[in-house]
Design an enzyme around this catalytic site. Structure first.
Site, mmCIF file in Angstrom:
data_model
loop_
_atom_site.group_PDB
_atom_site.id
_atom_site.type_symbol
_atom_site.label_atom_id
_atom_site.label_comp_id
_atom_site.label_asym_id
_atom_site.label_seq_id
_atom_site.Cartn_x
_atom_site.Cartn_y
_atom_site.Cartn_z
ATOM 1 N N ASP A 141 27.482 73.109 8.164
ATOM 2 C CA ASP A 141 27.419 74.488 8.654
ATOM 3 C C ASP A 141 26.773 75.430 7.640
ATOM 4 O O ASP A 141 27.021 76.625 7.672
ATOM 5 C CB ASP A 141 28.850 74.950 8.963
ATOM 6 C CG ASP A 141 28.903 76.122 9.922
ATOM 7 O OD1 ASP A 141 27.909 76.351 10.624
ATOM 8 O OD2 ASP A 141 29.941 76.801 9.952
ATOM 9 N N TRP A 178 37.565 85.296 -6.842
ATOM 10 C CA TRP A 178 36.404 86.102 -6.470
ATOM 11 C C TRP A 178 35.426 86.136 -7.631
ATOM 12 O O TRP A 178 35.832 86.167 -8.789
ATOM 13 C CB TRP A 178 36.860 87.524 -6.122
ATOM 14 C CG TRP A 178 35.925 88.230 -5.197
ATOM 15 C CD1 TRP A 178 35.107 89.257 -5.511
ATOM 16 C CD2 TRP A 178 35.713 87.949 -3.815
ATOM 17 N NE1 TRP A 178 34.387 89.630 -4.402
ATOM 18 C CE2 TRP A 178 34.739 88.845 -3.350
ATOM 19 C CE3 TRP A 178 36.254 87.017 -2.920
ATOM 20 C CZ2 TRP A 178 34.283 88.847 -2.032
ATOM 21 C CZ3 TRP A 178 35.802 87.015 -1.613
ATOM 22 C CH2 TRP A 178 34.833 87.924 -1.187
ATOM 23 N N LEU A 179 34.138 86.076 -7.338
ATOM 24 C CA LEU A 179 33.136 86.127 -8.400
ATOM 25 C C LEU A 179 33.188 87.478 -9.118
ATOM 26 O O LEU A 179 33.481 88.491 -8.487
ATOM 27 C CB LEU A 179 31.734 85.906 -7.823
ATOM 28 C CG LEU A 179 31.211 84.469 -7.922
ATOM 29 C CD1 LEU A 179 32.098 83.505 -7.179
ATOM 30 C CD2 LEU A 179 29.784 84.385 -7.375
ATOM 31 N N ASP A 198 32.643 78.636 0.608
ATOM 32 C CA ASP A 198 33.098 78.327 1.951
ATOM 33 C C ASP A 198 32.996 76.830 2.231
ATOM 34 O O ASP A 198 32.191 76.377 3.026
ATOM 35 C CB ASP A 198 32.268 79.131 2.971
ATOM 36 C CG ASP A 198 32.933 79.145 4.335
ATOM 37 O OD1 ASP A 198 34.109 78.763 4.428
ATOM 38 O OD2 ASP A 198 32.270 79.504 5.308
ATOM 39 N N GLN A 204 36.337 84.170 9.527
ATOM 40 C CA GLN A 204 37.637 83.504 9.568
ATOM 41 C C GLN A 204 38.764 84.332 8.955
ATOM 42 O O GLN A 204 38.509 85.209 8.129
ATOM 43 C CB GLN A 204 37.539 82.188 8.794
ATOM 44 C CG GLN A 204 36.402 81.332 9.235
ATOM 45 C CD GLN A 204 36.854 80.032 9.824
ATOM 46 O OE1 GLN A 204 37.993 79.601 9.666
ATOM 47 N NE2 GLN A 204 35.949 79.393 10.537
ATOM 48 N N THR A 214 41.249 81.385 -3.781
ATOM 49 C CA THR A 214 39.922 81.191 -4.370
ATOM 50 C C THR A 214 39.556 82.404 -5.188
ATOM 51 O O THR A 214 39.699 83.542 -4.730
ATOM 52 C CB THR A 214 38.874 80.980 -3.257
ATOM 53 O OG1 THR A 214 39.305 79.897 -2.438
ATOM 54 C CG2 THR A 214 37.508 80.645 -3.841
ATOM 55 N N ASP A 241 38.522 76.966 9.189
ATOM 56 C CA ASP A 241 38.362 76.350 7.867
ATOM 57 C C ASP A 241 39.661 75.685 7.433
ATOM 58 O O ASP A 241 40.746 76.115 7.814
ATOM 59 C CB ASP A 241 37.992 77.430 6.841
ATOM 60 C CG ASP A 241 36.559 77.896 7.001
ATOM 61 O OD1 ASP A 241 35.838 77.322 7.843
ATOM 62 O OD2 ASP A 241 36.161 78.826 6.281
ATOM 63 N N LYS A 243 43.186 81.826 1.825
ATOM 64 C CA LYS A 243 42.989 81.261 3.156
ATOM 65 C C LYS A 243 44.204 80.403 3.484
ATOM 66 O O LYS A 243 44.530 79.471 2.737
ATOM 67 C CB LYS A 243 41.709 80.412 3.213
ATOM 68 C CG LYS A 243 40.404 81.228 3.115
ATOM 69 C CD LYS A 243 39.159 80.379 3.372
ATOM 70 C CE LYS A 243 37.890 81.218 3.298
ATOM 71 N NZ LYS A 243 36.655 80.428 3.512
#
Ligand SMILES: Nc1ncnc2c1ncn2[C@@H]1O[C@H](COP(=O)(O)OP(=O)(O)OP(=O)(O)O)[C@@H](O)[C@H]1O
Ligand SMILES: [Mn+2]
Length: 447
Positions: free
Chosen positions: A356, A289-290, A375, A171, A287, A206, A187
């Site tokens: 999903d 990031w780890l 996600d 996506q 979001t 999404d 996103k």
């Protein structure tokens, strides 16, 4: 072994949930009257009093008994693996609704604590470092997350140092480097809050607001494995394009009206699927990031759907499927939490209607790693069950609304979506109640 037995129970339950997810969108929703006539327990009249939008969300929410019989027509095959579980769920639904009519007296203190973590600011002068220290293979945010407001605030406002095309997944997304060295992914908005996507459960792009809602839901459920997410408006022209990589920048263009658009680089990215700002800013979700010490890897989900209408997955056909699964690492490992983590994830996914999760993410090389719930634009332990009880009687929608009101994009969810969460919760409890009856007590069901 006792824990294996109990994990098994949860797997059966998880199969029912996954099955539910698989089914309810395998075809277009039939007329409401047809659905009601198939349900042993009609939905409460209050959930049907709302206008048609609410009905549509309802139709796409949890009507899996009907889908089960449709499936037989399409495939001439019985889903022997899960049919009984679905029927038992409906037997227990009315009783569950009566038992859990009013919110828990402890709900308000939970909401208060979770809100306070977000509203209290100035706790940390280095929010990125705080979040990094919080994160470990089993949890990304502690139950009492003093300083969470600073981290979310930083994600929502920190200057963007560079931007690039997103890698991984299919996506449209933008990788961001935020001031202070934090990585994040943006996103953009693709749909209005009210918009309903027709078709299969995995159709459509999404939804940015889903990521925000999923983060807060994970805290409410005490399943702290969803990366931090917060709504943000960005200026494509001022804040993204000037710091964009060449690869990303070449996908930008301007409309006659002055709007700035882009389409990025990804499997579904092309000029016809561009996203445009409103002339000034673009809404989306950022979001976190780890951190580098938690590299992710993906594993095939043993209860994945087939994505082919006429092909049944093994868990749909074989009543003994879970016994088969637990012969293998990581599901067999003595005292491995993975099976229970997948059950928790099934509850979470059912609540957000994510059908999903064909693969799931864990920290690479860590058998004890939690299932990282990435996600989310689309377990069960005693503790999870207790947390679910705490959220009954309308408590879940109330708590979600209170938490989401703190996000820059509030209202993040429509009323219809909030109410759907309450309904799905009662379906989960009905499934649990039927397991308890079948197995002769809670001690056989809860770990
Ligand atoms: N917050 C994060 N921290 C670390 N890695 C991440 C994060 N979010 C995503 N990833 C990595 O990027 C991959 C793609 O992310 P994501 O699943 O959000 O993309 P997507 O395009 O929505 O995927 P899909 O095509 O499955 O819908 C993930 O599988 C994961 O490996
Ligand atoms: Mn996705």
């Amino acid at each position: 072994m006792w824990w294996v037995q109990q994990a098994l129970v949860w797997l059966v339950l998880g199969a029912a949930f996954t099955a539910a997810l698989n089914f309810f969108l395998m075809s277009r929703g039939p007329p409401l009257a047809t659905i009601l006539s198939h349900l042993q327990s009609p939905p409460s009249s209050s959930s049907l009093e709302h206008h048609s939008l609410h009905q549509q969300v309802y139709l796409r929410g949890e009507v899996y008994a009907l889908r089960n019989s449709e499936y037989l027509n399409w495939n001439q095959k019985n889903r022997t693996g899960i049919t009984n579980a679905i029927h038992a769920l409906y037997d227990h639904l009315p009783g569950v609704k009566v038992r859990h009519r009013t919110p828990s007296p402890h709900l308000h203190s939970l909401i208060h604590t979770l809100r306070q973590d977000i509203t209290t600011r100035g706790v940390s002068s280095d929010p990125w470092d705080l979040a990094k220290k919080w994160a470990n293979p089993r949890s990304l945010v502690p139950g009492s997350a003093h300083g969470l407001g600073d981290v979310l605030g930083a994600l929502a406002t920190a200057p963007i140092i560079s931007s690039d095309v997103g890698h991984g997944g299919t996506q449209l997304k933008i990788f961001l480097l935020l001031k202070g060295g934090q990585r994040a992914v943006f996103k953009p908005i693709r749909y209005l809050r009210e918009e309903i996507i027709e078709g299969e459960i995995y159709d459509g792009a999404d939804r940015h607001n889903g990521e925000v809602a999923a983060f807060h839901l994970s805290r409410l459920l005490a399943l702290p494995t969803v990366p931090l997410a917060v709504g943000r408006w960005v200026s494509l022209r001022k804040h993204i394009l000037p710091v964009a990589s060449k690869e990303l920048a070449t996908t930008f263009f301007k409309m006659e009206g002055g709007e700035v658009c882009f389409y990025g680089v990804c499997y579904y990215c092309n000029k016809n699927e561009s996203v445009c700002d409103n002339g000034a800013t673009l809404e989306g979700v950022v979001t976190m990031w780890l951190p580098p010490h938690l590299p992710l890897t993906q594993l095939h989900h043993p209860w994945a759907r087939t994505y082919i209408r006429t092909k049944l997955a093994p868990w749909e056909e074989q009543p003994g499927y879970c016994e088969e699964v637990r012969q293998h690492v990581p599901y067999s490992w003595d005292k491995s939490p993975r099976l229970l983590d997948l059950m928790d994830a099934a509850v979470f996914d059912y609540l957000i209607q994510n059908g999903d999760r064909h693969h799931y993410s864990v920290i690479a090389g860590k058998l004890e790693s939690a299932v990282i719930l990435l996600d989310n634009g689309k377990r069960l332990r005693q503790t999870t069950y207790e947390r679910l009880l705490l959220l009954t009687g309308g408590g879940l929608s109330l708590a979600m609304q209170e938490l989401l009101n703190l996000d820059p994009l509030a209202p993040v969810l429509t009323r219809a979506h909030l109410l759907a969460l309450d309904r799905r919760l009662s379906h989960i409890l009905a499934a649990l109640s039927s397991c308890r009856e079948r197995l002769g007590g809670w001690h056989q069901v809860l770990f």
